[in-house]
Scaffold this motif. Structure first.
Motif, short mmCIF file in Angstrom:
data_model
loop_
_atom_site.label_atom_id
_atom_site.label_comp_id
_atom_site.label_asym_id
_atom_site.label_seq_id
_atom_site.Cartn_x
_atom_site.Cartn_y
_atom_site.Cartn_z
N GLY A 165 0.83 -1.19 0.00
CA GLY A 165 0.00 0.00 0.00
C GLY A 165 0.86 1.25 0.00
N GLY A 166 0.31 2.34 -0.51
CA GLY A 166 1.07 3.57 -0.53
C GLY A 166 0.37 4.67 -1.30
N VAL A 167 1.17 5.55 -1.88
CA VAL A 167 0.68 6.72 -2.59
C VAL A 167 0.55 6.40 -4.07
CG1 VAL A 167 1.08 9.16 -3.08
CG2 VAL A 167 1.85 8.19 -0.91
N ALA A 168 -0.58 6.78 -4.65
CA ALA A 168 -0.83 6.56 -6.07
C ALA A 168 -0.85 7.89 -6.81
CB ALA A 168 -2.15 5.83 -6.28
N PHE A 169 -0.39 7.85 -8.05
CA PHE A 169 -0.37 9.04 -8.90
C PHE A 169 -1.07 8.70 -10.22
CE2 PHE A 169 3.42 8.83 -6.29
CZ PHE A 169 3.42 10.07 -5.65
N GLY A 170 -1.72 9.69 -10.82
CA GLY A 170 -2.37 9.48 -12.10
C GLY A 170 -2.92 10.78 -12.63
N ASP A 171 -3.67 10.70 -13.69
CA ASP A 171 -4.28 11.89 -14.26
C ASP A 171 -5.68 11.57 -14.74
OD1 ASP A 171 -3.65 10.31 -16.45
OD2 ASP A 171 -3.20 12.02 -17.75
N ALA A 172 -6.44 12.64 -14.98
CA ALA A 172 -7.79 12.51 -15.54
C ALA A 172 -7.95 13.59 -16.58
CB ALA A 172 -8.84 12.64 -14.46
N LYS A 173 -8.33 13.18 -17.78
CA LYS A 173 -8.49 14.11 -18.89
C LYS A 173 -9.96 14.16 -19.29
CE LYS A 173 -6.89 15.04 -23.61
NZ LYS A 173 -6.01 14.56 -24.70
N VAL A 174 -10.51 15.37 -19.33
CA VAL A 174 -11.89 15.58 -19.75
C VAL A 174 -11.86 16.42 -21.03
CG1 VAL A 174 -14.15 16.51 -19.15
CG2 VAL A 174 -12.69 15.52 -17.37
N ARG A 175 -12.42 15.89 -22.10
CA ARG A 175 -12.49 16.63 -23.37
C ARG A 175 -13.93 17.08 -23.59
NH1 ARG A 175 -13.62 15.41 -28.60
NH2 ARG A 175 -13.75 13.18 -28.17
N THR A 176 -14.09 18.37 -23.84
CA THR A 176 -15.41 18.95 -24.09
C THR A 176 -15.48 19.48 -25.52
OG1 THR A 176 -14.80 21.19 -23.39
CG2 THR A 176 -15.49 19.63 -21.67
N THR A 177 -16.60 20.11 -25.84
CA THR A 177 -16.78 20.64 -27.20
C THR A 177 -15.85 21.80 -27.50
OG1 THR A 177 -18.56 22.05 -26.38
CG2 THR A 177 -19.18 19.92 -27.32
N VAL A 178 -15.32 22.43 -26.45
CA VAL A 178 -14.47 23.61 -26.66
C VAL A 178 -13.01 23.36 -26.31
CG1 VAL A 178 -16.40 25.21 -26.34
CG2 VAL A 178 -15.03 24.47 -24.37
N GLY A 179 -12.67 22.17 -25.95
CA GLY A 179 -11.28 21.89 -25.60
C GLY A 179 -11.19 20.72 -24.63
N SER A 180 -10.08 20.69 -23.91
CA SER A 180 -9.87 19.59 -22.95
C SER A 180 -9.17 20.11 -21.71
CB SER A 180 -9.05 18.47 -23.57
OG SER A 180 -7.75 18.93 -23.91
N VAL A 181 -9.40 19.43 -20.62
CA VAL A 181 -8.79 19.76 -19.34
C VAL A 181 -8.17 18.49 -18.78
CG1 VAL A 181 -9.16 20.57 -16.99
CG2 VAL A 181 -10.44 21.59 -18.88
N THR A 182 -6.89 18.58 -18.40
CA THR A 182 -6.20 17.44 -17.80
C THR A 182 -5.64 17.87 -16.46
OG1 THR A 182 -5.57 16.57 -19.97
CG2 THR A 182 -4.36 15.74 -18.06
N ASN A 183 -5.91 17.11 -15.43
CA ASN A 183 -5.31 17.40 -14.13
C ASN A 183 -4.64 16.16 -13.56
OD1 ASN A 183 -7.38 15.87 -12.65
ND2 ASN A 183 -8.73 17.60 -13.06
N ASP A 184 -3.46 16.39 -12.95
CA ASP A 184 -2.72 15.32 -12.28
C ASP A 184 -3.27 15.13 -10.88
OD1 ASP A 184 -0.77 14.77 -14.39
OD2 ASP A 184 0.00 16.77 -13.94
N ARG A 185 -3.26 13.88 -10.43
CA ARG A 185 -3.89 13.58 -9.15
C ARG A 185 -2.97 12.74 -8.27
NH1 ARG A 185 -10.33 12.72 -9.87
NH2 ARG A 185 -10.71 14.46 -11.28
N VAL A 186 -3.22 12.85 -6.97
CA VAL A 186 -2.53 12.04 -5.97
C VAL A 186 -3.58 11.38 -5.10
CG1 VAL A 186 -0.90 12.01 -4.06
CG2 VAL A 186 -0.54 13.59 -5.98
N GLY A 187 -3.48 10.07 -4.94
CA GLY A 187 -4.43 9.33 -4.13
C GLY A 187 -3.72 8.22 -3.35
N TYR A 188 -4.39 7.10 -3.21
CA TYR A 188 -3.80 5.98 -2.47
C TYR A 188 -4.07 4.68 -3.21
CZ TYR A 188 -8.45 4.61 -0.79
OH TYR A 188 -9.75 4.20 -0.73
#
Length: 255
Positions: A165-188
């Motif tokens: 067990g420990g710290v997890a890293f990843g990202d989530a990308k949301v693409r819309t009609t006008v562009g896209s947003v990507t944010n990096d995340r920290v979880g477990y």
């Protein structure tokens, strides 16, 4: 004739003593013969030497490649939808194990620290209702990584059962009609698995992990406001690992 009778009587009286002397002589000869035979070289073959079983240790630095399935789930608050996305993972792993060998009053506990990173392989998944897209928004992830501690117990021959067990890293990308947003995340992340050393240096692994990358807000243009996206994942991974270090050593008998 009288003298002859006397001699015979004398001989009969002396015979028991002579018999005892004769038996004593035979016994003494047998003992001397046995002692002499013991000093002679043996004709028997020496016993066959059987090498002691070697001791395998999990202690050491290791690196490897890993891959498997990533069963990811996105929950969107404004859209009130849950989207399941099946993807693939391929990447690498590096870590170090230390086998306690009786420290802390626990015999052969394996403690480790490990880091890994993998690419998430799979297309974007769109909002749908009954299988039909309702907006142009799609969700995607590009990578998954973690730094984890491990605790394991050797079992069977060269198998290691462990939890991690420990710290997890990843990202989530949301693409819309006008562009896209990507944010990096920290979880477990938490999980469990089994390592098997099929040679002193090569190890095969099968593992399950649960990953929670938390909830993050973003601007959802299609829905006209601030939105929140939760990302979780179930991962099933296999790995091929090379462990550095000296080869296994033999058991040394103590007398």
């Amino acid at each position: 004739m009288q003298q002859g009778r006397i001699l015979i009587l004398v001989d009969r009286k002396r015979f028991p003593a002579m018999r005892n002397i004769l038996l004593s002589t035979v016994a003494l000869s047998a003992m001397v013969g046995s002692a002499l035979a013991a000093d002679l070289p043996s004709s028997k073959a020496p016993p066959v030497y059987v090498a002691p079983a070697p001791i395998f240790s999990w202690t050491g630095l290791y690196i490897g490649v890993e891959g498997g399935g990533d069963f990811r789930q996105y929950k969107d608050r404004l859209g009130a939808v849950t989207i399941d996305k099946d993807a693939g993972l391929i990447g690498g792993v590096i870590g170090y194990n230390w086998q306690t060998g009786g420290y802390f009053g626990i015999n052969n506990l394996v403690l480790g620290l490990e880091g890994d990173a993998a690419a998430v392989l799979g297309g974007s998944k769109a909002f749908t209702t009954n299988g039909n897209p309702i907006v142009n928004d799609t969700f995607n992830s590009n990578y998954a990584a973690a730094i984890r501690g491990r605790i394991g117990i050797p079992a069977w021959d060269r198998a290691l059962l462990y939890v991690a067990g420990g710290v997890a890293f990843g990202d989530a990308k949301v693409r819309t009609t006008v562009g896209s947003v990507t944010n990096d995340r920290v979880g477990y992340t938490i999980g469990a698995g089994v390592d098997y050393a099929f040679t002193p240096n090569w190890i095969a692994r099968l593992e399950y992990r649960y990953v929670d990358l938390g909830r993050e807000n973003y601007t959802n243009v299609d829905f006209g406001g601030r939105d929140r996206l939760e990302v979780t994942s179930h991962q099933v991974l296999g790995a091929l690992i090379y462990k550095f270090g000296a080869p296994e050593t033999a058991v040394v008998a103590k007398y």
